[in-house]
Write a protein that holds these residues in place. Structure first.
Motif, PDB file in Angstrom:
ATOM      1  N   HIS A 257       0.821  -1.207   0.000  1.00  0.00           N
ATOM      2  CA  HIS A 257       0.000   0.000   0.000  1.00  0.00           C
ATOM      3  C   HIS A 257       0.858   1.262   0.000  1.00  0.00           C
ATOM      4  N   THR A 258       1.931   1.263   0.788  1.00  0.00           N
ATOM      5  CA  THR A 258       2.711   2.485   0.993  1.00  0.00           C
ATOM      6  C   THR A 258       3.964   2.578   0.139  1.00  0.00           C
ATOM      7  N   GLY A 259       4.510   1.421  -0.245  1.00  0.00           N
ATOM      8  CA  GLY A 259       5.773   1.419  -0.977  1.00  0.00           C
ATOM      9  C   GLY A 259       6.966   1.757  -0.102  1.00  0.00           C
ATOM     10  N   GLU A 260       6.737   1.893   1.212  1.00  0.00           N
ATOM     11  CA  GLU A 260       7.801   2.307   2.134  1.00  0.00           C
ATOM     12  C   GLU A 260       8.755   1.154   2.439  1.00  0.00           C
ATOM     13  N   LYS A 261      10.051   1.459   2.453  1.00  0.00           N
ATOM     14  CA  LYS A 261      11.087   0.504   2.839  1.00  0.00           C
ATOM     15  C   LYS A 261      12.006   1.205   3.841  1.00  0.00           C
ATOM     16  N   PRO A 262      11.640   1.177   5.136  1.00  0.00           N
ATOM     17  CA  PRO A 262      12.347   2.008   6.126  1.00  0.00           C
ATOM     18  C   PRO A 262      13.728   1.507   6.510  1.00  0.00           C
TER      19      PRO A 262
END
Length: 321
Positions: A257-262
């Motif tokens: 959903h977010t595409g985030e890779k922290p």
């Protein structure tokens, strides 16, 4: 003179507490009156004691005045340094009289004793969830609030738990304070050391499933296993109807959903949704063989290589007879 004579002339009229020092009585009385004279000018925090106030202010200015003389570890909190030092000294003053367990901290000892008594003193006021462990209750409550006040200043990682942030920071510093006293293994997290000792040195599997008899050396593994019986999937996506048994599975799903890779590698441009994936990637840089076989001396950089080794050398295959 009170130190020498044992006199305690100052007494609390509320509860009868006695002390040799008037200043100590003054601080004690704040427990009854609720007085918090030390107020932060950067937020709404206030404290009854100057020491607690000083530790809070350090959060704002970034000071970490307490340092370990053994390894250079620094912290805002004196109590945290005291606990950290026990990783070097091995002192465990709290001993169980029903088994061989001992602990460096009173809180850990109290939680251990609940295994013998069955007590679950920690209860959630929102839903009635009960647990033997204060840390478990803190994690549970975060599900209701969603707050993540602790943030890593290196990569932006956020968490609901201060302890989780401390553990996360070790991915940047490389610190491995938990050392095995039987070999040269060391770990960034206490749980990894305990797992190593049980797998390599003792073979103990203390946690057993009462449904099917499954045994494991890790409490977290048992908790996950129990969900195969209950069907519980406590981690729910707020953007679709997906739910998961493990938080890491939900985190991986949320990336859709977010595409985030922290989780970001400091040595190349790799980034990951999950910390475990970053850990595996980092092993390619460090060449650390983190995955050890329980049956022989084989170890591997990647888990898939360990899995292949076990299938090839240690799993009984009747069709090969």
């Amino acid at each position: 003179m009170a130190k020498h004579t044992g006199d305690k002339p100052y007494m609390c009229g509320e509860c009868g507490y006695r002390t040799a020092y008037r200043s100590v009585l003054t601080r004690h009385m704040r427990a009854h009156t609720g007085g918090k004279p030390y107020k932060c000018d950067q937020c709404d925090f206030s404290a009854a004691q100057k020491g607690n106030f000083a530790e809070h202010v350090a959060k704002h200015n970034g000071d970490k005045p307490y340092m370990c003389g053994e390894c250079g570890y620094r912290t805002v909190y004196r109590s945290a340094l005291t606990v950290h030092m026990m990783t070097h000294t091995g002192v465990k003053p709290y001993k169980c009289d029903q088994c061989g367990y001992s602990a460096a901290q009173k809180g850990n000892f109290a939680e251990h004793m609940s295994k013998h008594t069955g007590d679950k003193p920690y209860i959630c006021g929102e839903c009635g969830y009960r647990t033997a462990y204060r840390s478990d209750l803190s994690k549970h409550k975060a599900r209701h609030t969603g707050d993540k006040p602790y943030m890593c200043d290196k990569c932006g990682y956020r968490t609901a738990y201060r302890g989780s942030l401390y553990k996360h920071m070790r991915t940047h510093t490389g610190e491995k304070p938990y050392k095995c006293d039987q070999c040269d293994y060391s770990a960034a997290q206490k749980g990894h050391l305990e797992q190593h000792i049980m797998a390599k040195h003792t073979g103990d599997k203390l946690y057993m499933c009462w449904e099917c008899g499954f045994r494991t050396a890790q409490r977290t593994t048992l908790s996950l296993h129990l969900r195969t019986h209950t069907g519980e999937k406590p981690y729910k996506c707020d953007q679709c109807d997906y739910s998961a048994v493990q938080k890491c599975n939900l985190d991986e799903h949320m990336a859709k959903h977010t595409g985030e890779k922290p989780y970001k590698c400091e040595q190349c441009d790799y980034s990951a949704v999950q910390k475990c994936h970053l850990d595996e990637h980092m092993a390619k840089h460090t060449r650390e063989k983190r995955y050890e076989c329980d049956h022989c001396d084989f170890s591997a950089i990647e888990k898939k290589d360990l899995d292949s080794h076990i299938v090839k050398h240690h799993i009984y295959k009747p069709y090969m007879l």
